[in-house]
Motif scaffolding. Structure first.
Motif, PDB file in Angstrom:
ATOM      1  N   ARG A 206       0.831  -1.205   0.000  1.00 47.91           N
ATOM      2  CA  ARG A 206       0.000   0.000   0.000  1.00 47.91           C
ATOM      3  C   ARG A 206       0.867   1.256   0.000  1.00 47.91           C
ATOM      4  NH1 ARG A 206      -4.364   0.751   4.688  1.00 47.91           N
ATOM      5  NH2 ARG A 206      -5.305  -0.980   3.533  1.00 47.91           N
ATOM      6  N   GLU A 207       1.889   1.270   0.859  1.00 44.55           N
ATOM      7  CA  GLU A 207       2.763   2.437   0.923  1.00 44.55           C
ATOM      8  C   GLU A 207       3.532   2.621  -0.382  1.00 44.55           C
ATOM      9  OE1 GLU A 207       6.577   4.068   3.552  1.00 44.55           O
ATOM     10  OE2 GLU A 207       5.549   2.202   4.081  1.00 44.55           O
ATOM     11  N   LEU A 208       4.022   1.511  -0.955  1.00 44.63           N
ATOM     12  CA  LEU A 208       4.770   1.602  -2.202  1.00 44.63           C
ATOM     13  C   LEU A 208       3.876   2.071  -3.345  1.00 44.63           C
ATOM     14  CD1 LEU A 208       7.286   1.134  -3.884  1.00 44.63           C
ATOM     15  CD2 LEU A 208       6.640  -1.279  -4.070  1.00 44.63           C
ATOM     16  N   THR A 209       2.665   1.546  -3.429  1.00 45.98           N
ATOM     17  CA  THR A 209       1.739   1.953  -4.484  1.00 45.98           C
ATOM     18  C   THR A 209       1.357   3.424  -4.338  1.00 45.98           C
ATOM     19  OG1 THR A 209       0.862  -0.293  -4.580  1.00 45.98           O
ATOM     20  CG2 THR A 209      -0.449   1.427  -5.609  1.00 45.98           C
ATOM     21  N   ALA A 210       1.108   3.864  -3.112  1.00 46.32           N
ATOM     22  CA  ALA A 210       0.753   5.264  -2.887  1.00 46.32           C
ATOM     23  C   ALA A 210       1.899   6.191  -3.282  1.00 46.32           C
ATOM     24  CB  ALA A 210       0.379   5.471  -1.426  1.00 46.32           C
ATOM     25  N   GLU A 211       3.128   5.820  -2.906  1.00 42.02           N
ATOM     26  CA  GLU A 211       4.278   6.667  -3.248  1.00 42.02           C
ATOM     27  C   GLU A 211       4.508   6.702  -4.753  1.00 42.02           C
ATOM     28  OE1 GLU A 211       9.049   7.063  -2.149  1.00 42.02           O
ATOM     29  OE2 GLU A 211       7.803   5.480  -1.252  1.00 42.02           O
ATOM     30  N   ALA A 212       4.421   5.546  -5.416  1.00 37.05           N
ATOM     31  CA  ALA A 212       4.613   5.502  -6.864  1.00 37.05           C
ATOM     32  C   ALA A 212       3.507   6.267  -7.592  1.00 37.05           C
ATOM     33  CB  ALA A 212       4.657   4.056  -7.343  1.00 37.05           C
ATOM     34  N   ARG A 350       9.297   7.488 -14.018  1.00 38.07           N
ATOM     35  CA  ARG A 350       9.245   7.987 -12.649  1.00 38.07           C
ATOM     36  C   ARG A 350       8.695   6.931 -11.697  1.00 38.07           C
ATOM     37  NH1 ARG A 350      12.154  11.183 -10.166  1.00 38.07           N
ATOM     38  NH2 ARG A 350      11.987  12.626 -11.931  1.00 38.07           N
ATOM     39  N   VAL A 351       7.684   6.183 -12.125  1.00 38.65           N
ATOM     40  CA  VAL A 351       7.117   5.126 -11.275  1.00 38.65           C
ATOM     41  C   VAL A 351       8.153   4.032 -11.025  1.00 38.65           C
ATOM     42  CG1 VAL A 351       5.393   3.288 -11.209  1.00 38.65           C
ATOM     43  CG2 VAL A 351       4.722   5.586 -11.898  1.00 38.65           C
ATOM     44  N   ARG A 357      13.925   2.931  -5.888  1.00 37.51           N
ATOM     45  CA  ARG A 357      14.470   3.640  -4.729  1.00 37.51           C
ATOM     46  C   ARG A 357      13.818   3.187  -3.438  1.00 37.51           C
ATOM     47  NH1 ARG A 357      13.184   8.325  -4.314  1.00 37.51           N
ATOM     48  NH2 ARG A 357      11.867   8.738  -6.126  1.00 37.51           N
ATOM     49  N   HIS A 358      12.501   2.907  -3.464  1.00 37.70           N
ATOM     50  CA  HIS A 358      11.812   2.446  -2.267  1.00 37.70           C
ATOM     51  C   HIS A 358      12.351   1.085  -1.823  1.00 37.70           C
ATOM     52  CE1 HIS A 358       8.534   0.696   0.141  1.00 37.70           C
ATOM     53  NE2 HIS A 358       8.242   1.951   0.467  1.00 37.70           N
TER      54      HIS A 358
END
Length: 398
Positions: A206-212, A350-351, A357-358
Motif C-alpha cells: 500500500r505504501e509503495l503503491t501510494a508513493e509511486a 518515474r514510477v 528507490r523504495h
C-alpha cells in the motif's frame, strides 16, 4: 541419487543445473539478458497491438489523464473555495473549452481576411522559386513540370477513401466526447477512486503503491503544465518574429507552433519548417532566412534555458530516448501517438524509479536494523529472534 552412479564403468549424467553451471559466465549472462529482452519485447508488442485495436479508447484515456493533470490545480483551488466536487469539475472543463474556443475564434477573425492575399503571394513566391531553380540548377521547365505532375498524381492516389475518412472523423468525434465525459468523472471522483484502490492493498504494498502513484501524478502534472508553458513561449516568440518580418498568417503559424510544442523535438522542427516555407513563398529568400534565424534562436533559448527551468527534475528523459519514444508512438498511433508517447514514458520512468528507490531504502533499513539488533542491550528474557519491544515497553507505549 543418480541412476547411473552405481553402474560400474558409466559416468554420471550431467543434469540441467550442472550443464548451466558449466557454461562460461559471458554465455550465461548473454542468454539471461536475451531471454529478458525477448519477453519484454513480446509484452510491448502485445500492448501495442491492443492499443492499435482500441486506438480511440486508448487515445481518449491518454488525453483524459493529460487534461486532468493540467486542470488539477484549478480543481484544487475551486475545492478550497467550498465549491462542490461536481460543480468544480464542470467549471474546470468549461474553462478549458472556453480558452480553446476563444483562441480559435480570435485567430479566425484576425486571419480570415489574409487567406486571399496569402494565395496570391504564394503563387508569386512559387513562381520566383521556380525561376530560381531553373536558372541556378540544370533543370528545364519541362522536367520541373513533369516532377510536379508526378508528385500531384502520387498525392491524389494516396488520398484517403471518403468512406474511411468519414469513419475516421466519427471515431475522432467519439473519442473527444468520451474524453470529455471521462475527464468530468476523473476530476470529480478521481481521488476517491484512488483511495478505493489503496484500501484494497495491505502491508508494504500500500505504501509503495501510494508513493509511486503520487510520483507518477506529479510527473504528469509537471509535464503537462511545463509543456504548455514552453509551447506558449515558443509560439509567442516565433509569432512576434513573423509579425515583425511581415510574414502573412503569423497567428495561425504561431498556433501551429504552439500545438507542435506538445511533440518534443519533432513538433518544434516541423512547425519551424512550415513558418520558413511560408515566409519563402510569400516574401522571398531573405525573409525566409531571417525567419529561420528567429526560429533557431527561439528554440535554442527554449532548449537551453526555459526547459531546464520549467521542467526542473520532474521529467528526466534523454533527448535520444525522447526521439525513440516519439518515433515509436508515431508508428503505432500516428499523430495521437506522438502526442501521448512522451508523457507516458516519463510517468513510467518515474514510477519505476520510485519503486526501485523504495526497495533500495527498505533493503538498507532492514540491513541496518538487523545489524543493530546484536548490539542492543537485553532488557528482558525475550525469545531468540524477537526484534520488537518487550512487554513492559509495549505497555509503556500504549
Amino acid at each position: 541419487m543418480d541412476d547411473d552412479a552405481g553402474i560400474p564403468g558409466r559416468a554420471p549424467t550431467a543434469g540441467p543445473r550442472q550443464t548451466w553451471a558449466g557454461l562460461p559466465w559471458p554465455v550465461r549472462t548473454a542468454v539471461t539478458w536475451s531471454a529478458c529482452l525477448l519477453v519484454v519485447t513480446a509484452g510491448l508488442w502485445l500492448l501495442g497491438q491492443i492499443a492499435v485495436m482500441l486506438a480511440p479508447l486508448a487515445v481518449a484515456l491518454a488525453g483524459t489523464l493529460f487534461l486532468a493533470a493540467l486542470l488539477d490545480p484549478v480543481l484544487v483551488r475551486l475545492r478550497r473555495l467550498r465549491v462542490p466536487a461536481g460543480l468544480a469539475a464542470l467549471l474546470s472543463i468549461l474553462l478549458l473549452l472556453g480558452i480553446l474556443g476563444g483562441a480559435g475564434v480570435l485567430v479566425w477573425n484576425l486571419t480570415a481576411s489574409q487567406f486571399g492575399e496569402l494565395s496570391q503571394q504564394l503563387d508569386e513566391g512559387l513562381q520566383r522559386t521556380r525561376d530560381f531553380v531553373t536558372s541556378s540548377l540544370p533543370v528545364t521547365d519541362q522536367q520541373l513540370d513533369r516532377l510536379v505532375e508526378q508528385i500531384r498524381q502520387g498525392l491524389s492516389s494516396g488520398a484517403p477513401d471518403p468512406v474511411a475518412g468519414a469513419r475516421k472523423v466519427a471515431e475522432v468525434a467519439g473519442a473527444v466526447l468520451l474524453a470529455l465525459v471521462l475527464l468530468f468523472f476523473l476530476l470529480k471522483d478521481g481521488r476517491s477512486m484512488w483511495h478505493w484502490v489503496l484500501r484494497r492493498l495491505t502491508g508494504p504494498r500500500r505504501e509503495l503503491t501510494a508513493e509511486a502513484g503520487r510520483a507518477g501524478w506529479r510527473t504528469l502534472g509537471a509535464y503537462s503544465r511545463g509543456t504548455m508553458i514552453i509551447a506558449a513561449i515558443d509560439a509567442i516568440g516565433i509569432g512576434l518574429a513573423l509579425v515583425v518580418l511581415r510574414v502573412p498568417l503569423a497567428l495561425p503559424l504561431a498556433l501551429i507552433t504552439f500545438l507542435g510544442g506538445f511533440v518534443p523535438i519533432i513538433g518544434a522542427t516541423v512547425a519551424g519548417a512550415v513558418a520558413v516555407l511560408v515566409a519563402l513563398a510569400a516574401n522571398g529568400p531573405t525573409t525566409a532566412l531571417l525567419t529561420l534565424a528567429a526560429v533557431i534562436a527561439v528554440q535554442q533559448i527554449e532548449g537551453n534555458l526555459l526547459e531546464p527551468l520549467v521542467m526542473r527534475r520532474q521529467v528526466q528523459l534523454h533527448p535520444a530516448v525522447i526521439l525513440v519514444v516519439v518515433t515509436a508512438g508515431t508508428l503505432v498511433a500516428g499523430v495521437a501517438g506522438a502526442f501521448v508517447s512522451v508523457p507516458i514514458a516519463a510517468v513510467l520512468w518515474r514510477v519505476l524509479d520510485t519503486v526501485q528507490r523504495h526497495r533500495a531504502e527498505t533493503g538498507r533499513a532492514a540491513g541496518t536494523g538487523s545489524a543493530a539488533i546484536p548490539a542492543a542491550p537485553r532488557r528482558s528474557a525475550a525469545p531468540p529472534g524477537r526484534t520488537g519491544p518487550s512487554k513492559r515497553q509495549a505497555d509503556g507505549l500504549r
